[in-house]
Design an enzyme around this catalytic site. Structure first.
Site: not given
Ligand code: CTP
Length: 402
Positions: A208, A276, A338
């Site tokens: 990303n 993810d 979240k």
């Molecule tokens: N995060 C993490 N591990 C993952 C995914 C996210 O530690 N596998 C952490 C990121 O570092 C951030 C927070 O979770 O502090 C939120 O990340 P974000 O990308 O906004 O959320 P997601 O959990 O990926 O949810 P979505 O993609 O559905 O918005």
């Protein structure tokens, strides 16, 4: 505060050299001990005598003065210091440091130095903006040199802009932070930063656009506040931040392993943009196109959630867990959900829609969501935001029982 800590102060030849006298005065008030090197230019602006009387010790000037070498060689000058401070740091001395020149006592001592280095640049604004100076400063920062200032304002040359020496008290405080006397002294912090790369085959990956700028700036600000910082960083173009232990990883699984290894910690900041999903299986060899064949279908598996894992209640849960929420719509609403789902204490919610330029950009605008509601912060540079976050952390942990 800085009781007994020894600073080797190098005063270079800039108009702001007189302010170095105030740095010495304020530093001594806070318990710092100074040894001084005056460059030839520095000695044009302040006299060795005035510097020595304020510092309470001799000011060294010449590399090949037999008396000075007999009393204190340049190697000993740096070995006996806990920190080397260059204030003011002129464009010339910064260039010498970046390129490893050693043609006088100051530059030779800097080259022979293995202690932390803090520089307080001061020069004309156009000079400061010159790509050569900026490149030299970037080189030094990438090597772990910490900078304080320059600030903006009226310059001695009559022009206005960036280039003013930082205020003496700010310089002393920056020195104290590096010497481990900041508000987070004694606390351990863990930060994740940057993207993760999830391998499809030996040459391809899912990744990303995260630059790591925000997470790296937070790690550096935590270290500057005296915390012992481990940064677990995905692939970025950035140098390792000053004062941190940086662990380089590629995938989310490696990031989780690196983060768990750094526990226990008092503070955890999850600033990484973790993928993810990952390809369920990494192809052992480069996948071939096979003429006329259908494109491959890549099956995905879900990655572990690092933030949720570390934030879950348990004996190793850090006292303060801060996550980010990258959202493209309903920013506060989604981020509030979240925060609850991931059980973290605070969430910094930012709008990462392409128009905001947040991903990869130099600044950031967040809403800070805590148990008591959402606080909107103004648009700030990522470095400023990091400092403000660290100040909020220091304030919060000060009140929390250890
Ligand atoms: N995060 C993490 N591990 C993952 C995914 C996210 O530690 N596998 C952490 C990121 O570092 C951030 C927070 O979770 O502090 C939120 O990340 P974000 O990308 O906004 O959320 P997601 O959990 O990926 O949810 P979505 O993609 O559905 O918005």
């Amino acid at each position: 505060m800085g009781a007994g800590k020894r600073v080797l102060l190098i005063i270079a030849g800039g108009i702001a050299a007189y302010k170095a006298l105030d740095v010495i005065r304020r530093g001594r008030e806070r318990g710092l001990e100074f040894r001084i090197i005056l460059t030839k230019g520095g000695a044009e602006f302040v006299t060795p005598l005035s510097v020595a009387s304020l510092a309470g010790s001799k000011a060294y000037t010449e590399l090949f003065s037999l008396t000075d070498e007999a009393e204190m060689g340049h190697i000993r000058l740096v070995r006996e210091a806990d920190l080397v401070l260059v204030a003011p740091a002129t464009a010339d001395l910064i260039a010498k440091m970046a390129h490893g020149l050693a043609d006088d006592l100051a530059s030779t001592a800097l080259l022979a130095n293995d202690r932390p280095v803090l520089i307080a640049p001061s020069m004309n604004a156009v000079m400061w903006q010159n790509p050569a100076v900026q490149a030299n400063v970037a080189t030094l920062r990438a090597r772990g040199v910490v900078t304080v200032g320059p600030g903006a304002g009226d310059l001695a040359c009559g022009e206005v802009g960036d280039g003013r020496l930082a205020e003496p008290l700010d310089i002393v405080n920056a020195a104290l932070r590096i010497l481990g006397d900041g508000p987070l002294k004694g606390l351990k912090a863990l930060v994740t930063s940057g993207p993760t790369y999830e391998a499809i085959d030996p040459v391809r990956f899912i990744g990303n656009r995260s630059s790591g700028k925000q997470g790296h700036a937070i790690a550096e600000a935590l270290a500057a506040a005296g915390a012992e910082v481990t940064l677990v960083a995905g692939p970025t173009a950035l140098g390792d931040p000053a004062g941190c232990k940086t662990v380089h990883i590629e995938s989310a699984a490696e990031m989780l392993a690196g983060a768990l290894k750094a526990l226990p910690a008092d503070i955890f900041i999850a600033a990484a943009a973790v993928s993810d999903w990952r390809p369920a299986a990494e192809a052992g060899q480069k996948m071939k196109k096979r003429d006329g064949g259908a494109p491959p279908r890549i099956e995905l598996a879900t990655n572990p959630d690092i933030l949720a894992t570390i934030s879950a209640p348990g004996p190793k849960r850090p006292r303060l867990v801060v996550g980010f929420a990258a959202e493209t719509e309903k920013v506060v609403e989604h981020a509030t959900a979240k925060r609850a789902k991931k059980q973290c204490d605070w969430i910094l919610a930012n709008d990462v829609s392409a128009a905001t330029g947040t991903f990869g950009g130099a600044d950031n605008k967040v809403h800070v969501i805590t148990a008591t509601g959402a606080e909107e912060w103004p648009r700030l540079s990522k470095t400023e935001l990091a400092r403000r976050l660290v100040a909020k952390i220091a304030e919060t942990l000060k009140d929390k029982a250890r």
